[in-house]
Design a protein around this motif. Structure first.
Motif, PDB file in Angstrom:
ATOM      1  N   GLY A 158      28.475  41.363  49.942  1.00 24.72           N
ATOM      2  CA  GLY A 158      27.084  41.026  49.705  1.00 24.72           C
ATOM      3  C   GLY A 158      26.177  41.266  50.893  1.00 24.72           C
TER       4      GLY A 158
ATOM      5  N   LYS B 203      29.938  44.251  46.771  1.00 21.27           N
ATOM      6  CA  LYS B 203      29.449  43.175  45.902  1.00 21.27           C
ATOM      7  C   LYS B 203      29.466  43.645  44.443  1.00 21.27           C
TER       8      LYS B 203
ATOM      9  N   ASP C  54      33.030  43.561  43.299  1.00 20.85           N
ATOM     10  CA  ASP C  54      33.478  42.177  43.141  1.00 20.85           C
ATOM     11  C   ASP C  54      32.911  41.576  41.851  1.00 20.85           C
ATOM     12  N   GLU C  55      31.636  41.767  41.612  1.00 20.35           N
ATOM     13  CA  GLU C  55      30.991  41.217  40.411  1.00 20.35           C
ATOM     14  C   GLU C  55      31.561  41.805  39.126  1.00 20.35           C
ATOM     15  N   ASN C  56      32.088  43.027  39.229  1.00 14.34           N
ATOM     16  CA  ASN C  56      32.623  43.714  38.051  1.00 14.34           C
ATOM     17  C   ASN C  56      34.151  43.760  38.030  1.00 14.34           C
ATOM     18  N   LYS C  57      34.779  42.913  38.828  1.00 14.02           N
ATOM     19  CA  LYS C  57      36.250  42.822  38.889  1.00 14.02           C
ATOM     20  C   LYS C  57      36.893  44.196  39.101  1.00 14.02           C
TER      21      LYS C  57
ATOM     22  N   TYR D 205      33.545  48.563  37.954  1.00 13.39           N
ATOM     23  CA  TYR D 205      32.171  49.053  37.846  1.00 13.39           C
ATOM     24  C   TYR D 205      32.133  50.445  37.226  1.00 13.39           C
TER      25      TYR D 205
END
Length: 189
Positions: free
Chosen positions: A42, A55, A58-61, A64
């Motif tokens: 981040g 980030k 991470d947010e999309n495991k 992405y």
């Protein structure tokens, strides 16, 4: 990390990020393993491309984009095999045994073979060496190829020879190379 990745245990807590090319010990070319500490996620600069902003991953495991499914599958098989062999501690023991065998052959050759790397920092994965008589190096590579030992020619910027003894190289392969080296020395010393 590259050739040393998964060749021995590593305390990942000592690193903020590990960016590992996995093609040496883990999977096919093109697979990259990234291990990043959560507190570093981040903080990308505005100019950072989306694919390098961890980030987003991470947010999309880590999904992405479309992942390289075959490469990930192959890595999974390798990880299972590493665990079946006893984990990275056991892999390191095997790698040390192979490297010790090869480095000892070089060091005990009375100067016929030479390793340009200081003993305290020698690699378990790539063993570079030269011959006392550099004019024999091409013949060494040629004769080794006849015995089905290939890719021994050293890196283009360094020369000499380089034996890559990654995890997948069995002890028998290193033993064969050492026997060849001793025979070659006996013929040319």
């Amino acid at each position: 990390m590259s050739s040393n990745f998964c060749s021995k245990p590593v305390d990942v807590s000592k690193f903020g990020i590990i960016y590992a090319g996995a093609q040496k010990n883990v999977g096919p070319s093109g697979v990259t393993v990234v291990i990043i500490r959560k507190d570093l996620i981040g903080n990308a600069q505005e100019i950072t491309p989306v694919m390098l902003d961890f980030k987003i991953h991470d947010e999309n495991k880590s999904l992405y984009n479309t992942p390289p499914c075959y490469g990930i599958y192959m890595c999974g098989l390798v990880f299972e095999d590493l665990l079946e062999q006893g984990g990275l501690g056991e892999i390191e023991k095997k790698n040390k045994r192979k490297a010790d065998l090869l480095y000892n052959a070089i060091d005990e050759s009375k100067g016929f073979y030479r390793c340009p790397v200081e003993k305290s920092v020698r690699s378990l994965m790539n063993v570079p060496f030269t011959l006392e008589k550099s004019e024999l190096e091409a013949e060494f590579v040629k004769e080794a190829a006849k015995e089905k030992m290939v890719q021994l020619k050293g890196h283009r910027s360094v020369g000499g020879m380089r034996a890559s003894i990654y995890n997948a190289m069995p002890l028998a392969g290193v033993e064969k190379l050492v026997a060849f080296m001793k025979d070659f020395q006996a013929k040319h010393a």
